[in-house]
Every structure is written in C-alpha cells, then in structure tokens.
Design a protein around this motif. Structure first.
Motif, PDB file in Angstrom:
ATOM      1  N   MET A  59      20.651  27.339  -8.389  1.00 15.89           N
ATOM      2  CA  MET A  59      20.457  26.220  -7.459  1.00 15.89           C
ATOM      3  C   MET A  59      20.852  24.894  -8.090  1.00 15.89           C
ATOM      4  O   MET A  59      21.555  24.068  -7.490  1.00 15.89           O
ATOM      5  N   LEU A  60      20.402  24.674  -9.319  1.00 21.05           N
ATOM      6  CA  LEU A  60      20.638  23.383  -9.965  1.00 21.05           C
ATOM      7  C   LEU A  60      22.112  23.167 -10.267  1.00 21.05           C
ATOM      8  O   LEU A  60      22.618  22.037 -10.154  1.00 21.05           O
ATOM      9  N   VAL A  61      22.814  24.231 -10.644  1.00 23.12           N
ATOM     10  CA  VAL A  61      24.247  24.097 -10.923  1.00 23.12           C
ATOM     11  C   VAL A  61      25.006  23.687  -9.669  1.00 23.12           C
ATOM     12  O   VAL A  61      25.844  22.776  -9.683  1.00 23.12           O
ATOM     13  N   TRP A  62      24.713  24.337  -8.551  1.00 22.69           N
ATOM     14  CA  TRP A  62      25.424  24.024  -7.313  1.00 22.69           C
ATOM     15  C   TRP A  62      25.022  22.672  -6.734  1.00 22.69           C
ATOM     16  O   TRP A  62      25.810  22.036  -6.029  1.00 22.69           O
ATOM     17  N   PHE A  93       6.917   5.025 -10.599  1.00 29.19           N
ATOM     18  CA  PHE A  93       6.121   3.802 -10.739  1.00 29.19           C
ATOM     19  C   PHE A  93       7.021   2.591 -10.977  1.00 29.19           C
ATOM     20  O   PHE A  93       6.782   1.757 -11.859  1.00 29.19           O
ATOM     21  N   GLY A  94       8.095   2.513 -10.176  1.00 33.72           N
ATOM     22  CA  GLY A  94       9.005   1.384 -10.269  1.00 33.72           C
ATOM     23  C   GLY A  94      10.096   1.523 -11.315  1.00 33.72           C
ATOM     24  O   GLY A  94      11.029   0.705 -11.357  1.00 33.72           O
ATOM     25  N   TRP A  95      10.015   2.542 -12.164  1.00 34.72           N
ATOM     26  CA  TRP A  95      11.024   2.741 -13.206  1.00 34.72           C
ATOM     27  C   TRP A  95      12.122   3.641 -12.681  1.00 34.72           C
ATOM     28  O   TRP A  95      11.867   4.702 -12.128  1.00 34.72           O
ATOM     29  N   HIS A  96      13.384   3.199 -12.848  1.00 34.36           N
ATOM     30  CA  HIS A  96      14.534   3.986 -12.432  1.00 34.36           C
ATOM     31  C   HIS A  96      15.138   4.638 -13.669  1.00 34.36           C
ATOM     32  O   HIS A  96      15.388   3.956 -14.668  1.00 34.36           O
ATOM     33  N   GLY A  97      15.365   5.940 -13.596  1.00 35.24           N
ATOM     34  CA  GLY A  97      15.930   6.581 -14.772  1.00 35.24           C
ATOM     35  C   GLY A  97      16.544   7.937 -14.503  1.00 35.24           C
ATOM     36  O   GLY A  97      16.115   8.661 -13.602  1.00 35.24           O
ATOM     37  N   ASP A  98      17.584   8.253 -15.280  1.00 33.69           N
ATOM     38  CA  ASP A  98      18.233   9.560 -15.242  1.00 33.69           C
ATOM     39  C   ASP A  98      17.798  10.316 -16.488  1.00 33.69           C
ATOM     40  O   ASP A  98      18.087   9.888 -17.613  1.00 33.69           O
ATOM     41  N   MET A  99      17.092  11.428 -16.312  1.00 33.80           N
ATOM     42  CA  MET A  99      16.548  12.166 -17.446  1.00 33.80           C
ATOM     43  C   MET A  99      17.539  13.159 -18.055  1.00 33.80           C
ATOM     44  O   MET A  99      17.209  13.859 -19.003  1.00 33.80           O
ATOM     45  N   GLY A 100      18.757  13.248 -17.505  1.00 32.56           N
ATOM     46  CA  GLY A 100      19.774  14.101 -18.090  1.00 32.56           C
ATOM     47  C   GLY A 100      19.360  15.559 -18.141  1.00 32.56           C
ATOM     48  O   GLY A 100      18.777  16.099 -17.199  1.00 32.56           O
ATOM     49  N   GLY A 160      16.961  18.398 -15.962  1.00 35.07           N
ATOM     50  CA  GLY A 160      17.382  19.712 -15.479  1.00 35.07           C
ATOM     51  C   GLY A 160      16.399  20.803 -15.853  1.00 35.07           C
ATOM     52  O   GLY A 160      16.081  21.675 -15.040  1.00 35.07           O
ATOM     53  N   VAL A 161      15.895  20.745 -17.090  1.00 38.69           N
ATOM     54  CA  VAL A 161      14.899  21.732 -17.538  1.00 38.69           C
ATOM     55  C   VAL A 161      13.618  21.598 -16.716  1.00 38.69           C
ATOM     56  O   VAL A 161      13.043  22.594 -16.255  1.00 38.69           O
ATOM     57  N   LEU A 162      13.173  20.361 -16.520  1.00 36.76           N
ATOM     58  CA  LEU A 162      11.958  20.132 -15.730  1.00 36.76           C
ATOM     59  C   LEU A 162      12.144  20.603 -14.292  1.00 36.76           C
ATOM     60  O   LEU A 162      11.226  21.160 -13.685  1.00 36.76           O
ATOM     61  N   ALA A 163      13.344  20.384 -13.750  1.00 37.71           N
ATOM     62  CA  ALA A 163      13.614  20.823 -12.381  1.00 37.71           C
ATOM     63  C   ALA A 163      13.575  22.340 -12.278  1.00 37.71           C
ATOM     64  O   ALA A 163      13.069  22.895 -11.289  1.00 37.71           O
ATOM     65  N   ALA A 164      14.092  23.033 -13.296  1.00 37.42           N
ATOM     66  CA  ALA A 164      14.052  24.500 -13.289  1.00 37.42           C
ATOM     67  C   ALA A 164      12.618  25.005 -13.343  1.00 37.42           C
ATOM     68  O   ALA A 164      12.238  25.926 -12.617  1.00 37.42           O
ATOM     69  N   VAL A 165      11.808  24.389 -14.212  1.00 36.64           N
ATOM     70  CA  VAL A 165      10.392  24.771 -14.306  1.00 36.64           C
ATOM     71  C   VAL A 165       9.693  24.499 -12.977  1.00 36.64           C
ATOM     72  O   VAL A 165       8.870  25.310 -12.508  1.00 36.64           O
ATOM     73  N   TYR A 166      10.015  23.376 -12.352  1.00 34.66           N
ATOM     74  CA  TYR A 166       9.432  23.028 -11.055  1.00 34.66           C
ATOM     75  C   TYR A 166       9.750  24.084 -10.002  1.00 34.66           C
ATOM     76  O   TYR A 166       8.864  24.541  -9.255  1.00 34.66           O
ATOM     77  N   HIS A 200      13.719  34.655 -12.038  1.00 43.07           N
ATOM     78  CA  HIS A 200      13.332  33.394 -11.400  1.00 43.07           C
ATOM     79  C   HIS A 200      14.100  32.213 -11.997  1.00 43.07           C
ATOM     80  O   HIS A 200      14.582  31.337 -11.261  1.00 43.07           O
ATOM     81  N   PHE A 201      14.222  32.187 -13.309  1.00 40.35           N
ATOM     82  CA  PHE A 201      14.933  31.076 -13.952  1.00 40.35           C
ATOM     83  C   PHE A 201      16.440  31.150 -13.681  1.00 40.35           C
ATOM     84  O   PHE A 201      17.100  30.109 -13.577  1.00 40.35           O
ATOM     85  N   ILE A 202      16.982  32.357 -13.557  1.00 37.82           N
ATOM     86  CA  ILE A 202      18.404  32.489 -13.199  1.00 37.82           C
ATOM     87  C   ILE A 202      18.643  31.922 -11.802  1.00 37.82           C
ATOM     88  O   ILE A 202      19.619  31.189 -11.566  1.00 37.82           O
ATOM     89  N   ALA A 203      17.737  32.231 -10.862  1.00 43.35           N
ATOM     90  CA  ALA A 203      17.860  31.704  -9.500  1.00 43.35           C
ATOM     91  C   ALA A 203      17.736  30.180  -9.499  1.00 43.35           C
ATOM     92  O   ALA A 203      18.485  29.484  -8.797  1.00 43.35           O
ATOM     93  N   ALA A 204      16.791  29.652 -10.292  1.00 52.14           N
ATOM     94  CA  ALA A 204      16.622  28.201 -10.378  1.00 52.14           C
ATOM     95  C   ALA A 204      17.871  27.548 -10.961  1.00 52.14           C
ATOM     96  O   ALA A 204      18.328  26.500 -10.478  1.00 52.14           O
ATOM     97  N   ALA A 205      18.437  28.159 -12.012  1.00 53.11           N
ATOM     98  CA  ALA A 205      19.650  27.614 -12.627  1.00 53.11           C
ATOM     99  C   ALA A 205      20.811  27.618 -11.640  1.00 53.11           C
ATOM    100  O   ALA A 205      21.608  26.668 -11.575  1.00 53.11           O
TER     101      ALA A 205
END
Length: 337
Positions: A112-115, A125-132, A136-142, A105-110
């Motif tokens: 997707m995120l790489v491509w 909540f109005g805050w703009h930010g790039d979490m770097g 990416g880790v949070l997106a994979a867990v998601y 599952h994590f390989i498949a998530a990785a």
C-alpha cells in the motif's frame, strides 16, 4: 442519480453474496461454535466477510475502468486488501502461525505504502514536518495495528460493520463539504459493500464476518486514511478521530494486558465492548452505541478539524478523552471475574 444506482447495486450484490456464503457455510458446516472466549451462545455460520471483499474489489475494478479515482490508490487498496483477505481466509479454514501472518500483514502494508508514495508531511500541534523513512515505518506499523485491532474488535454482532459504515459515511460528508467530491467514491463504495453484509450480520447475527473480512476492513480503512493525508494533512486526523472507538478500546486493552504480562496473542473477552455487552445482556445496545458515538460525538469534532481550523492533534485528544473514560468505566483490559 448514477452514483446512487451504483451504490445500490454494490449493496445488493453484497447482500446476495452474503446469502450465498451463508448457505454454503451451513451446507459445509463452516460454523463458529461457542467456547469460553466467545461472546455468542449459538453456533453461527462464519466467513461472510468474503462478500464485502469481493464486492469492494469489483467496485475497485469498475472505478479503475472509468478512471474516476487515481489508479495508484486503487492498486494500493485492492492489492493490499486482497492479500490480507487471502491470509484471513486461510487462517479461518486452518491455521497460519502468528509470525507468518504478521509477515504477510507487513508485506500488504508495504504494498500500500509503495503505491501511495509513503506517508506525506503531517501537521502535529502546529508543527509541519516530513518524517521521511521513519514516517514510512510508522505508517506500516499503523496499518498492521489497524487491521489487527479490527479483527480484535469484531467480537459481537454488527459492531465491525456499523463501525465501518458510520466511519465511511462520516468521511464522505467531510469530503463533500471540503469540495473533494471525487474522493467520496471509495468510502461510499465500501460503506455500501458492508451495508449489504450487515443485513445478515445485524443482531442477532445470521452469519459472522470472519478474519478475512475484518482484516480486510482494517487495512482498507487505514489505506483510505493515508490516502486522505495526501489530499490534505488535516484529513488524516479526521480519519483517526472517526476511528476512535475501535482505536481506543483495542489499544487501551492491549496496553493493560501487556503491563499485566498476559499473552496478548491469545483470545480473550476483556475489551470494553465485550464487558458492556455482558453487562447489558445483549449485543444490540452496544453496537448501536458505537453508531451514536461515531455520528454524534466523533463526526462533529472531525468536522471542526476539517472545516473550522481546529488543530488535528488537539481534536484527537478532545475526541479520545471520553472514549478513554468509557474504556475505564467498562473495565477494558481487566481480568474477567
């Protein structure tokens, strides 16, 4: 007109493939036999979700040949979704230890995120930010959580299909209203592929989806939501709102079971939708209720985020509050008495 013809072809192909898979399952006795943890009472063919997988992958190939959609997005969804479908198919026909499934599952998530280029900057909540890399880790867990919760929520007739169709149609409406017509193609193609299967899966179901189909839908919907974030950050919030019924029920149930010390990887019947189906004595009212919630509650709030400037995080909280109350009302995560 060409788009409608193409979507009808996808729907018809999925319908015919599902019919063929049902005949194969009956001939080979590939059946889901009811047990103490089941929500159905009659042995039913399973594995029909492969029709969704194959039809949507063919649609991706068609879109790649026409150049109508970004090639990187198609490779991300096609590759990641295909890997999850293969893992699910193997697990449907045997058994893969949980740790190896999770690694896949994590390989498949990785993949997707790489491509897709990872997770873009978000508005919170109005805050703009790039979490770097943290993002990416949070997106994979998601992505991994979404594909697994989709599997957990595929427990009564038609519910996983109705969820995918209404969420994709809702996203398509929001894209069209935002002038993002080219981005409508993938959600509508997925909705058409699922609709062909739903003809056979509508209560009372004549065939079940199986892990291959449910996991595939979960990660592809997650991938579509992350792709939307690259188009416009507020659209990610719209997808999270549209997916609210499944996210809230599965997450609320998981938290309750964790706090109680249950073995969360074991099968159970303690989701809110499962308690609701037993309360009403049928699957159909619950499945239709999901469609109503998605179209009449969640879609209007997502519209406010996409078109009227409502902060996405605020809209998410507003959308989820009644869903949490429903989860409590229908005893999500409680021990069945």
């Amino acid at each position: 007109m060409m788009l409608l013809c193409a979507l009808f072809f996808v729907l018809l192909l999925s319908f015919l493939m599902t019919a063929g898979l049902r005949r194969y399952a009956l001939a080979r006795s590939v059946m889901d036999v009811p047990n103490a943890r089941s929500s159905h009472t009659v042995p039913t063919p399973r594995g029909g979700g492969a029709a969704i997988v194959l039809t949507f992958l063919l649609a991706i190939i068609g879109l790649m040949l026409t150049g109508a959609v970004d090639r990187h997005v198609l490779i991300a969804l096609g590759g990641g979704g295909a890997l999850i479908a293969i893992i699910g198919f193997m697990d449907d026909h045997g058994h893969i230890p949980a740790r190896w499934r999770l690694l896949g599952h994590f390989i498949a998530a990785a993949w997707m995120l790489v491509w897709m280029g990872g997770l873009p900057a978000l508005i919170f909540f109005g805050w703009h930010g790039d979490m770097g890399w943290v993002g990416g880790v949070l997106a994979a867990v998601y992505l991994v959580w979404l594909l697994n919760l989709y599997n957990f929520m595929d427990g009564i007739d038609g519910i996983a299909s109705i969820e995918a169709i209404t969420v994709c149609l809702g996203a398509g409406v929001l894209y069209s209203l935002s002038g993002l017509d080219s981005h409508v193609l993938l959600p509508l193609a997925l909705a058409a592929a699922v609709a062909g299967f739903l003809v056979w899966n509508f209560p009372p179901a004549k065939i079940f989806m199986g892990d291959a189909g449910s996991g595939f839908l979960g990660i592809v919907l997650g991938g579509l939501s992350l792709e939307a974030a690259w188009v416009a950050p507020n659209l990610l919030w719209c997808w999270l709102i549209l997916l609210g019924v499944f996210i809230v029920d599965a997450t609320f149930t998981l938290i309750r079971r964790l706090l109680r010390g249950d073995r969360v990887y074991e099968a159970h019947r303690s989701h809110a939708y499962q308690f609701a189906s037993r309360k009403f004595g049928r699957h159909l009212p619950v499945t239709l209720a999901v469609a109503v919630l998605n179209l009449c509650w969640l879609l209007p709030i997502a519209f406010c985020v996409a078109q009227l400037g409502l902060d996405g995080a605020v809209g998410l909280v507003l959308a989820y509050i009644p869903l949490v109350l429903l989860a409590v009302r229908f005893r999500a995560g409680e021990i069945e008495k």
